[in-house]
Design a protein around this motif. Structure first.
Motif, PDB file in Angstrom:
ATOM      1  N   UNK B  22       0.817  -1.216   0.000  1.00 35.81           N
ATOM      2  CA  UNK B  22       0.000   0.000   0.000  1.00 35.81           C
ATOM      3  C   UNK B  22       0.855   1.273   0.000  1.00 35.81           C
ATOM      4  N   UNK B  23       2.158   1.082  -0.025  1.00 38.15           N
ATOM      5  CA  UNK B  23       3.081   2.226   0.014  1.00 38.15           C
ATOM      6  C   UNK B  23       2.786   3.100   1.237  1.00 38.15           C
ATOM      7  N   UNK B  24       2.607   2.442   2.356  1.00 40.22           N
ATOM      8  CA  UNK B  24       2.247   3.146   3.585  1.00 40.22           C
ATOM      9  C   UNK B  24       3.450   3.438   4.494  1.00 40.22           C
ATOM     10  N   UNK B  25       4.651   3.072   4.038  1.00 38.27           N
ATOM     11  CA  UNK B  25       5.824   3.353   4.909  1.00 38.27           C
ATOM     12  C   UNK B  25       5.912   4.850   5.205  1.00 38.27           C
ATOM     13  N   UNK B  26       5.464   5.676   4.224  1.00 42.34           N
ATOM     14  CA  UNK B  26       5.533   7.130   4.421  1.00 42.34           C
ATOM     15  C   UNK B  26       4.733   7.617   5.634  1.00 42.34           C
ATOM     16  N   UNK B  27       3.668   6.876   5.985  1.00 41.69           N
ATOM     17  CA  UNK B  27       2.868   7.273   7.155  1.00 41.69           C
ATOM     18  C   UNK B  27       3.393   6.621   8.444  1.00 41.69           C
ATOM     19  N   UNK B  28       4.221   5.583   8.260  1.00 43.44           N
ATOM     20  CA  UNK B  28       4.621   4.758   9.402  1.00 43.44           C
ATOM     21  C   UNK B  28       5.864   5.267  10.112  1.00 43.44           C
ATOM     22  N   UNK B  29       5.847   6.533  10.486  1.00 45.42           N
ATOM     23  CA  UNK B  29       6.913   7.044  11.343  1.00 45.42           C
ATOM     24  C   UNK B  29       6.730   6.454  12.741  1.00 45.42           C
ATOM     25  N   UNK B  30       7.815   6.335  13.495  1.00 46.66           N
ATOM     26  CA  UNK B  30       7.677   5.840  14.879  1.00 46.66           C
ATOM     27  C   UNK B  30       6.652   6.653  15.683  1.00 46.66           C
ATOM     28  N   UNK B  31       6.595   7.946  15.462  1.00 48.34           N
ATOM     29  CA  UNK B  31       5.621   8.763  16.202  1.00 48.34           C
ATOM     30  C   UNK B  31       4.187   8.297  15.913  1.00 48.34           C
ATOM     31  N   UNK B  32       3.874   8.191  14.613  1.00 51.42           N
ATOM     32  CA  UNK B  32       2.513   7.782  14.246  1.00 51.42           C
ATOM     33  C   UNK B  32       2.208   6.348  14.681  1.00 51.42           C
ATOM     34  N   UNK B  33       3.191   5.474  14.550  1.00 49.17           N
ATOM     35  CA  UNK B  33       2.956   4.071  14.934  1.00 49.17           C
ATOM     36  C   UNK B  33       2.749   3.946  16.440  1.00 49.17           C
ATOM     37  N   UNK B  34       3.498   4.728  17.213  1.00 46.97           N
ATOM     38  CA  UNK B  34       3.320   4.647  18.674  1.00 46.97           C
ATOM     39  C   UNK B  34       1.938   5.163  19.068  1.00 46.97           C
ATOM     40  N   UNK B  35       1.433   6.153  18.331  1.00 48.85           N
ATOM     41  CA  UNK B  35       0.063   6.617  18.587  1.00 48.85           C
ATOM     42  C   UNK B  35      -0.942   5.514  18.251  1.00 48.85           C
ATOM     43  N   UNK B  36      -0.744   4.874  17.116  1.00 49.39           N
ATOM     44  CA  UNK B  36      -1.644   3.795  16.711  1.00 49.39           C
ATOM     45  C   UNK B  36      -1.675   2.676  17.742  1.00 49.39           C
ATOM     46  N   UNK B  37      -0.499   2.343  18.243  1.00 49.12           N
ATOM     47  CA  UNK B  37      -0.392   1.293  19.258  1.00 49.12           C
ATOM     48  C   UNK B  37      -1.184   1.676  20.504  1.00 49.12           C
ATOM     49  N   UNK B  38      -1.032   2.921  20.943  1.00 48.57           N
ATOM     50  CA  UNK B  38      -1.746   3.370  22.151  1.00 48.57           C
ATOM     51  C   UNK B  38      -3.254   3.405  21.916  1.00 48.57           C
ATOM     52  N   UNK B  39      -3.664   3.778  20.710  1.00 50.78           N
ATOM     53  CA  UNK B  39      -5.091   3.821  20.384  1.00 50.78           C
ATOM     54  C   UNK B  39      -5.693   2.410  20.408  1.00 50.78           C
ATOM     55  N   UNK B  40      -4.988   1.464  19.814  1.00 54.59           N
ATOM     56  CA  UNK B  40      -5.503   0.089  19.799  1.00 54.59           C
ATOM     57  C   UNK B  40      -5.488  -0.522  21.202  1.00 54.59           C
ATOM     58  N   UNK B  41      -4.461  -0.179  21.990  1.00 54.52           N
ATOM     59  CA  UNK B  41      -4.422  -0.667  23.380  1.00 54.52           C
ATOM     60  C   UNK B  41      -5.643  -0.174  24.143  1.00 54.52           C
ATOM     61  N   UNK B  42      -6.062   1.056  23.872  1.00 53.48           N
ATOM     62  CA  UNK B  42      -7.254   1.610  24.535  1.00 53.48           C
ATOM     63  C   UNK B  42      -8.512   0.875  24.080  1.00 53.48           C
ATOM     64  N   UNK B  43      -8.572   0.546  22.791  1.00 56.71           N
ATOM     65  CA  UNK B  43      -9.756  -0.185  22.297  1.00 56.71           C
ATOM     66  C   UNK B  43      -9.832  -1.580  22.920  1.00 56.71           C
ATOM     67  N   UNK B  44      -8.681  -2.175  23.130  1.00 55.16           N
ATOM     68  CA  UNK B  44      -8.637  -3.481  23.800  1.00 55.16           C
ATOM     69  C   UNK B  44      -9.150  -3.347  25.239  1.00 55.16           C
TER      70      UNK B  44
END
Lengths: 118, 118, 118, 118
Positions: B22-44
């Motif tokens: 999907x050519x998504x590496x451009x969005x996958x900065x550590x900052x954005x990924x760490x936010x995603x991780x925290x968001x999913x942890x909250x949904x869990x």
């Protein structure tokens, strides 16, 4: 590179032994583990809070920060492994299923270079 | 049981392919990924918010909830795998190191059945 | 502008009435409320996950997004007010104290334009 | 009791001065502030991670823990106030609106003593 030869079960067993040796299963309810996971995810996020998205790609180059980030990622992973143990849920199965589901939800052609539909 | 035969690298590669297609590496900065991780942890965590700790052990018995919980755990895992890819950091190595470190920080004899020092 | 004339106590009382009318104090333990707060904070963060830091300043201009963001901020505030009620803790007092403490920890001259010491 | 006489605007202004004196508006994008809010919410949650829901009601009785909890709540509040300043969004308005909306979503008669529909 341990990732190349370490199965998810081996990591789950290592975590399981650590918990059992301390008789900590009593504290490891899914509720408490999910809180721990969210807390560690926040600590990981802290490393990237004040830098912008692009700069955050460089944070991992600094050896001290890299070690600290690796430790926070390990903490997140440990809680996830403990939760898989507590629920007796196969993590690889869940991941591979979710990737298939997401592949259908976000077809590659349609979402290439975009994180949302036009 | 996929966990028994799936290496962490295999999961990282599956996630890596999904992102690259999907050519998504451009969005996958550590900052954005760490936010995603925290968001999913909250949904869990949301699955266990209103039940008490002991009751949360039963939530995973309900087949529908079990599937939903597995999906949230997969989302957390996917962000963690993506972050390991983005930082080129060995996750198994980080986990096994952290367990050793924690084994020294929390000696089994001293912490058996306790989550903190007296 | 309600903020100009609304005291924190008035907001705490509005939240307190909402909870009491539903007999929800039984669910509102500090543990559960802190989970709710973290969950809502994650939902708020979701609005800014994929945009970069500067672009996130524009997100609030879009009327639909602005309404959605305001609702998530309200959810965060409601859990914070409920927690203050549950602990019988004065929030304004805590905020004003913390600002004083932070003013000493981060002297203005030393930290002007910097988020950390050199 | 400061909550009885302190308006939300007064708290927003106190936070605004603290930020302006350090020229920190440049770091206070909504993205960064939402991350800070989630991080502080996690630190608050940490105080209640290992106790069960009922026991968490007692945690606030211990004077040292009460002070620490108050400080974490203040940190959460400060980020929320900073975000309201950054977005120029009226927080009291958002809270009172949301409570009205929730009063319709969760009619008191139907939800009394229950956190979900039967």
């Amino acid at each position: 590179m341990p990732d190349a030869r370490t199965t998810v079960r081996e990591l789950r067993e290592a975590m399981g032994r650590f918990v059992a040796e301390r008789d900590w299963q009593q504290f490891h309810s899914p509720k408490n583990l999910s809180m721990g996971l969210a807390i560690e995810a926040a600590e990981l996020m802290e490393h990237f809070q004040w830098v912008d998205s692009e700069t955050s790609r460089q944070v991992g180059q600094d050896p001290n920060k890299r070690t600290a980030i690796g430790e926070e990622m390990a903490d997140v992973a440990c809680y996830l492994l403990a939760l898989a143990n507590s629920l007796n849920l196969d993590l690889s199965d869940a991941v591979l299923d979710k990737l298939q589901k997401n592949a259908q939800k976000y077809p590659a052609e349609e979402f290439r270079g975009k994180f949302a539909k036009d």
